[in-house]
Motif scaffolding. Structure first.
Motif, mmCIF file in Angstrom:
data_model
loop_
_atom_site.group_PDB
_atom_site.id
_atom_site.type_symbol
_atom_site.label_atom_id
_atom_site.label_comp_id
_atom_site.label_asym_id
_atom_site.label_seq_id
_atom_site.Cartn_x
_atom_site.Cartn_y
_atom_site.Cartn_z
ATOM 1 N N PRO A 281 -2.663 1.459 8.782
ATOM 2 C CA PRO A 281 -2.595 1.960 7.346
ATOM 3 C C PRO A 281 -3.754 1.711 6.681
ATOM 4 C CG PRO A 281 -0.380 0.969 8.389
ATOM 5 C CD PRO A 281 -1.577 0.589 9.056
ATOM 6 N N LEU A 282 -4.362 0.567 6.877
ATOM 7 C CA LEU A 282 -5.599 0.362 6.134
ATOM 8 C C LEU A 282 -6.776 1.548 6.379
ATOM 9 C CD1 LEU A 282 -6.058 -3.430 7.031
ATOM 10 C CD2 LEU A 282 -5.244 -2.236 4.602
ATOM 11 N N LEU A 283 -6.473 2.372 7.222
ATOM 12 C CA LEU A 283 -7.340 3.531 7.109
ATOM 13 C C LEU A 283 -7.260 4.397 5.886
ATOM 14 C CD1 LEU A 283 -7.106 4.392 10.918
ATOM 15 C CD2 LEU A 283 -9.155 3.399 9.834
ATOM 16 N N LEU A 284 -6.357 4.306 5.496
ATOM 17 C CA LEU A 284 -5.979 5.153 4.089
ATOM 18 C C LEU A 284 -6.458 4.376 2.753
ATOM 19 C CD1 LEU A 284 -2.273 6.405 4.974
ATOM 20 C CD2 LEU A 284 -4.526 7.691 5.258
ATOM 21 N N LEU A 309 -0.064 -1.496 1.085
ATOM 22 C CA LEU A 309 -1.428 -1.935 1.753
ATOM 23 C C LEU A 309 -1.742 -3.276 1.196
ATOM 24 C CD1 LEU A 309 -3.689 1.342 1.680
ATOM 25 C CD2 LEU A 309 -2.301 0.197 3.455
ATOM 26 N N VAL A 310 -1.513 -3.438 -0.151
ATOM 27 C CA VAL A 310 -1.830 -4.744 -0.907
ATOM 28 C C VAL A 310 -0.880 -5.781 -0.448
ATOM 29 C CG1 VAL A 310 -2.151 -5.940 -2.951
ATOM 30 C CG2 VAL A 310 -2.891 -3.595 -3.019
ATOM 31 N N HIS A 311 0.363 -5.475 -0.231
ATOM 32 C CA HIS A 311 1.385 -6.394 -0.138
ATOM 33 C C HIS A 311 1.569 -6.757 1.248
ATOM 34 C CE1 HIS A 311 5.017 -8.636 -0.918
ATOM 35 N NE2 HIS A 311 5.848 -8.131 -0.182
ATOM 36 N N GLN A 312 1.701 -5.634 2.045
ATOM 37 C CA GLN A 312 2.072 -6.073 3.593
ATOM 38 C C GLN A 312 0.614 -6.116 4.533
ATOM 39 O OE1 GLN A 312 4.714 -3.094 4.963
ATOM 40 N NE2 GLN A 312 6.112 -3.311 3.252
#
Length: 509
Positions: A281-284, A309-312
């Motif tokens: 998901p970090l690709l987003l 993205l920040v939390h998980q």
């Protein structure tokens, strides 16, 4: 009208008879041509439906009985059996093309029946291949699925309702896998052609909204076609391969310039339908941070995905709360996604580890914009502020600050400061809530009065308040029954009730 109905019934009976004769006697093979011609010439829905059902029975019979199978379909043999098989293959291809054409029929029932028939042929060809396969070739009939896909995504026709019907087949792992395989190169190719981007991204988004997977376990096992060769299922059963294709499609898709409506449509479902199924998901990250910086409704809708993205996933985004603070504007009470915004903001500010100055800034900013908020917005914003004070007792001095400014203009809080760390909210007080104690709506005034001494010790659940509207407030007030009705029980003796009331001489009461 009666004659037309009788003709339709007669045609339906003929089609049924031709079908039965074809299945029972090879000498009646030309009946297939009669059925095809009848479908082409008829404009009656009943006849067309009967024709599609007949094609379904006949073509399924031919595929499952191996009458179409050929090791070299491009080479016609000299024997009568080879020539007959070649003839059947030609008729089969013609029938498939006719079914594909019916996907653009004016009748939705004919369209859906044609789609279901074609997908049953996909299943039949996958389980009973009609030609010899090479060593690395999967028995799944990709060519037929691609024909269906191209008709469904034809730019010249609105196929939204039929795509929704087709979505039922995307739950099968093999169908979904090959749709991915077709879509990815098409996106890459059509991005090079100017003037086609809008149609392309709309199409991908339509399909993308249907790619909501449940929690899948590796290896996958929900196949539409039971492939005869277990080794051929390796890629189709691999969740990793599916996610790799899915990720490539969405990354290519998000590189396009999106219209505002399409942008919102993507962001609404991104955190639930797309992010869990990406390889990472970090690709987003770049897409979401750029969306968050745009402002307005786009920023609001990007909140949820960015917070995940920040939390998980430990995305380093130090300006997250600063951007969130900037979204607290008077217009937030009137936007379409108000409920979503306040639900997320309440979630983001739940942590007790947030610094006191940050929480104070949000409480003060929300109190300030509440001065011009509608009643249904105040029913949400005031409990929101109370929840912040309940979670963070260090902000309680904002309630009772002795020696505070006597003039509103002397308030140290700087509403124009974009940085919550510099707005001096901790030096101010929540006089705005006290001001709302004089609100014209009695329920708001009573709610604001709790700040005096009866501040709730437990948090208020905001769920029932998120969707509250002005219409609902009016309906609630209209249903209330007043217990005490003020009235004048002493009959008036004059207009002004004076001893020497001269005005009473002018009217007779």
């Amino acid at each position: 009208m009666a004659g037309k109905t009788c003709a339709s019934k007669s045609s339906v009976k003929e089609i049924k008879l031709w079908t039965q004769e074809f299945l029972n006697d090879r000498k009646k093979s030309n009946n297939l041509l009669n059925i095809v011609v009848t479908i082409e010439q008829s404009t009656t829905v009943e006849v067309q439906l009967a024709g599609v059902r007949a094609l379904h029975k006949i073509l399924q019979h031919l595929v499952k009985n191996g009458e179409l199978y050929s090791e070299h379909p491009d080479q016609e043999g000299d024997s009568a059996a080879d020539k007959y098989r070649s003839w059947l293959r030609c008729r089969y291809d013609e029938c498939v093309q006719q079914l594909l054409g019916l996907l653009h029929n004016t009748s939705s029932s004919v369209q859906e029946l044609a789609l279901c028939t074609l997908m049953k042929l996909v299943k039949a060809e996958g389980e009973y291949p009609i030609q010899k396969l090479t060593t690395n070739q999967l028995p799944f009939p990709k060519h037929l699925l691609k024909e269906i896909y191209c008709r469904l995504t034809d730019d010249g026709h609105d196929m939204g309702h039929l795509i929704t019907r087709f979505s039922e087949y995307l739950q099968f792992d093999d169908v979904r896998y090959f749709i991915f395989k077709m879509l990815l190169p098409e996106i890459q190719e059509r991005q090079k052609k100017k003037g086609q981007e809008n149609l392309l991204v709309q199409r991908v988004c339509d399909y993308g909204q249907l790619w909501a997977w449940d929690k899948l376990e590796d290896p996958l096992s929900n196949l539409y076609c039971s492939l005869p060769d277990p080794e051929a299922q390796i890629k189709l059963n691999s969740l990793k391969e599916h996610r790799k294709l899915f990720t490539g499609i969405w990354l290519e898709f998000l590189r396009n310039s999106l219209s505002t409506s399409l942008y919102k449509k993507v962001l609404v479902g991104l955190h639930e339908k797309v992010m869990p199924n990406l390889t990472s998901p970090l690709l987003l990250s770049d897409f979401l941070t750029q969306s968050y910086n745009i402002g307005g409704a786009i920023s609001l809708l990007a909140l949820n995905s960015l917070f995940i993205l920040v939390h998980q996933y430990n995305l380093d985004y130090p300006d997250f709360f600063k951007k969130l603070y900037a979204l607290f504007e008077p217009g937030i009470f009137h936007v379409k996604y108000k409920a979503r915004f306040f639900h997320l903001a309440d979630l983001f500010l739940t942590s007790s580890h947030l610094p006191a100055y940050l929480v104070a800034a949000f409480a003060k900013k929300l109190s300030r914009i509440s001065l011009t908020a509608p009643p249904h917005g105040l029913k949400l914003s005031i409990p929101f502020v109370y929840n912040l004070l309940t979670r963070h007792p260090s902000c309680r001095p904002m309630l009772h600050r002795p020696g505070g400014p006597s003039d509103v203009t002397a308030d140290p809080f700087d509403a124009a400061e974009p940085d919550p760390a510099k707005c001096k909210a901790m030096e101010s007080s929540l006089w705005e809530i006290q001001t709302l104690q004089s609100h014209y709506f009695p329920d708001i005034a009573l709610l604001a009065q709790k700040i005096n001494s009866n501040l709730p010790t437990t948090e208020t659940t905001l769920t029932d308040l998120l969707e509250l509207s002005t219409r609902e407030l009016f309906q609630r007030q209209a249903k209330k029954m007043a217990k005490d009705v003020p009235m004048n029980y002493n009959p008036p003796k004059g207009l002004l009730q004076y001893k020497d009331d001269k005005m009473a001489l002018l009217w007779n009461l």
